[in-house]
Design a protein around this motif. Structure first.
Motif, PDB file in Angstrom:
ATOM      1  N   ASP A  53      62.449  68.958  72.399  1.00 36.74           N
ATOM      2  CA  ASP A  53      61.556  69.742  72.556  1.00 36.74           C
ATOM      3  C   ASP A  53      61.329  70.461  74.016  1.00 36.74           C
ATOM      4  O   ASP A  53      61.127  71.546  73.775  1.00 36.74           O
ATOM      5  CB  ASP A  53      60.147  69.154  71.941  1.00 36.74           C
ATOM      6  N   GLU A  84      67.293  65.006  64.221  1.00 36.27           N
ATOM      7  CA  GLU A  84      65.988  65.301  65.245  1.00 36.27           C
ATOM      8  C   GLU A  84      66.010  66.508  65.827  1.00 36.27           C
ATOM      9  O   GLU A  84      65.009  67.293  65.969  1.00 36.27           O
ATOM     10  CB  GLU A  84      65.893  64.309  66.135  1.00 36.27           C
ATOM     11  N   GLN A 121      65.094  69.337  63.112  1.00 33.92           N
ATOM     12  CA  GLN A 121      63.810  69.227  63.171  1.00 33.92           C
ATOM     13  C   GLN A 121      62.985  69.798  64.285  1.00 33.92           C
ATOM     14  O   GLN A 121      62.024  70.558  64.083  1.00 33.92           O
ATOM     15  CB  GLN A 121      63.124  67.671  62.897  1.00 33.92           C
ATOM     16  N   ALA A 122      63.426  69.526  65.586  1.00 30.26           N
ATOM     17  CA  ALA A 122      62.904  70.260  66.495  1.00 30.26           C
ATOM     18  C   ALA A 122      63.139  71.756  66.687  1.00 30.26           C
ATOM     19  O   ALA A 122      62.020  72.396  67.074  1.00 30.26           O
ATOM     20  CB  ALA A 122      63.397  69.517  68.002  1.00 30.26           C
ATOM     21  N   CYS A 123      64.230  72.177  66.388  1.00 34.35           N
ATOM     22  CA  CYS A 123      64.421  73.606  66.193  1.00 34.35           C
ATOM     23  C   CYS A 123      63.428  74.185  65.113  1.00 34.35           C
ATOM     24  O   CYS A 123      62.961  75.163  65.410  1.00 34.35           O
ATOM     25  CB  CYS A 123      65.834  73.839  65.847  1.00 34.35           C
ATOM     26  N   ALA A 124      63.200  73.536  64.131  1.00 34.15           N
ATOM     27  CA  ALA A 124      62.403  73.979  63.102  1.00 34.15           C
ATOM     28  C   ALA A 124      60.868  74.218  63.696  1.00 34.15           C
ATOM     29  O   ALA A 124      60.345  75.315  63.364  1.00 34.15           O
ATOM     30  CB  ALA A 124      62.394  73.258  61.572  1.00 34.15           C
ATOM     31  N   ARG A 125      60.492  73.177  64.084  1.00 32.60           N
ATOM     32  CA  ARG A 125      59.096  73.112  64.638  1.00 32.60           C
ATOM     33  C   ARG A 125      58.802  73.995  65.423  1.00 32.60           C
ATOM     34  O   ARG A 125      57.907  74.457  65.940  1.00 32.60           O
ATOM     35  CB  ARG A 125      58.664  71.859  64.855  1.00 32.60           C
ATOM     36  N   ASN A 126      59.890  74.353  66.732  1.00 32.64           N
ATOM     37  CA  ASN A 126      59.831  75.283  67.775  1.00 32.64           C
ATOM     38  C   ASN A 126      60.152  76.893  67.328  1.00 32.64           C
ATOM     39  O   ASN A 126      60.355  77.403  68.418  1.00 32.64           O
ATOM     40  CB  ASN A 126      60.328  74.723  68.840  1.00 32.64           C
ATOM     41  N   ASP A 127      60.520  77.021  65.985  1.00 31.58           N
ATOM     42  CA  ASP A 127      61.026  78.294  65.779  1.00 31.58           C
ATOM     43  C   ASP A 127      62.312  78.696  66.561  1.00 31.58           C
ATOM     44  O   ASP A 127      62.334  79.716  67.027  1.00 31.58           O
ATOM     45  CB  ASP A 127      59.910  79.244  65.864  1.00 31.58           C
ATOM     46  N   ALA A 184      65.670  70.599  57.126  1.00 28.46           N
ATOM     47  CA  ALA A 184      64.699  70.685  58.270  1.00 28.46           C
ATOM     48  C   ALA A 184      63.902  71.718  58.273  1.00 28.46           C
ATOM     49  O   ALA A 184      62.912  71.529  58.917  1.00 28.46           O
ATOM     50  CB  ALA A 184      65.473  70.264  59.502  1.00 28.46           C
ATOM     51  N   GLY A 185      64.307  73.037  57.799  1.00 29.26           N
ATOM     52  CA  GLY A 185      63.584  73.918  57.730  1.00 29.26           C
ATOM     53  C   GLY A 185      64.137  74.954  58.983  1.00 29.26           C
ATOM     54  O   GLY A 185      63.139  75.816  59.305  1.00 29.26           O
ATOM     55  N   LYS A 240      65.330  78.181  60.821  1.00 21.04           N
ATOM     56  CA  LYS A 240      65.281  79.394  60.249  1.00 21.04           C
ATOM     57  C   LYS A 240      66.624  80.237  60.289  1.00 21.04           C
ATOM     58  O   LYS A 240      66.927  80.809  59.375  1.00 21.04           O
ATOM     59  CB  LYS A 240      64.422  80.377  61.075  1.00 21.04           C
TER      60      LYS A 240
END
Length: 246
Positions: free
Chosen positions: A145, A175, A178-184, A208-209, A211
């Motif tokens: 992150d 992980e 997931q970090a890329c997803a939560r940090n756009d 993971a979501g 974008k």
């Protein structure tokens, strides 16, 4: 010539190497435009020669040019920035310490600029010491992150996660995704990706979501006899990309 990437509306875009302008055209058509074609700065003796040749790739593929380092070679970082300033490609490959320079010389936000970070063997941490000098020192392992926040500070677009060695670092990769997803932030999985593991690697990022996902598939789909990327393999990868988004 468009600066705006054809694939900006795509969730997934391929990154493959092009051995010639004709090979680039074939791969561009095989991917139905959902691709950027990597041309390596390391293959040229001068900026002038690289610029002259890379312009031909741009013209043949609606500027789907990805200016490459060459196996992540940090010594190519400065050249990549110089070329990118002139060419204004749709995609730029950089080491961690070179991303800010490339963004600055581009003088626009549309080109995607990645930054190379490496697996560490520890989930949640990446090595950012990938520059010309820093890569010769001890690894700089920081939380993923934090790495993404630093890259955002520098104007980068995506994490180039290399060398993945396929699924060797699967838990770490999950992980990172997931970090890329939560940090756009965008994600570019790279290294050891082939027709066998491609779909799983892309699916992890989709689940993971993330974008935007730009998987790099290089040596595994290159014809050893000709040195060219096989268009039929690009078609197969496109089918898998579509399948992950069903």
């Amino acid at each position: 010539m468009s600066l705006t990437p054809n694939y900006l509306e795509d969730r997934i875009c391929l990154n493959v190497l092009a051995d010639s302008v004709e090979n680039a055209k074939e791969c561009y058509e095989a991917a139905e435009g959902h691709v950027v074609l990597g041309v390596l700065s390391k293959n040229y003796d001068s900026d002038e020669a690289a610029i002259e040749d890379m312009k031909k790739y741009q013209e043949a593929t609606n500027n789907a040019l990805s200016v490459g380092l060459g196996a992540g070679d940090p010594n190519q970082s400065a050249m990549v920035s110089r070329l990118s300033a002139v060419l204004q490609p749709q995609h730029v490959n950089q080491v961690f310490t070179g991303a800010g320079t490339s963004r600055a010389v581009l003088e626009q936000e549309e080109t995607i600029v990645n930054a190379l970070v490496s697996p560490t063997g520890k989930v949640g941490y990446v090595n950012i010491a990938t520059g010309p000098l820093s890569s010769k020192e001890a690894a700089a392992e920081i939380p993923v992150d934090t790495a993404i926040a630093l890259l955002k500070d520098m104007g980068a677009s995506s994490v180039k996660y290399f060398p993945m060695k396929g699924l060797t670092h699967k838990e770490e990769y999950i992980e990172v995704a997931q970090a890329c997803a939560r940090n756009d932030f965008y994600l570019e999985p790279t290294g050891g990706i082939d027709l066998e593991n491609f779909e799983e690697i892309v699916q992890i990022a989709v689940d993971a979501g993330v974008k935007k996902i730009i998987p790099h598939v290089y040596s595994s789909i290159i014809d050893s006899a000709t040195g060219e990327t096989k268009p039929e393999d690009v078609k197969a990868l496109l089918a898998m990309m579509k399948n992950t988004l069903k």
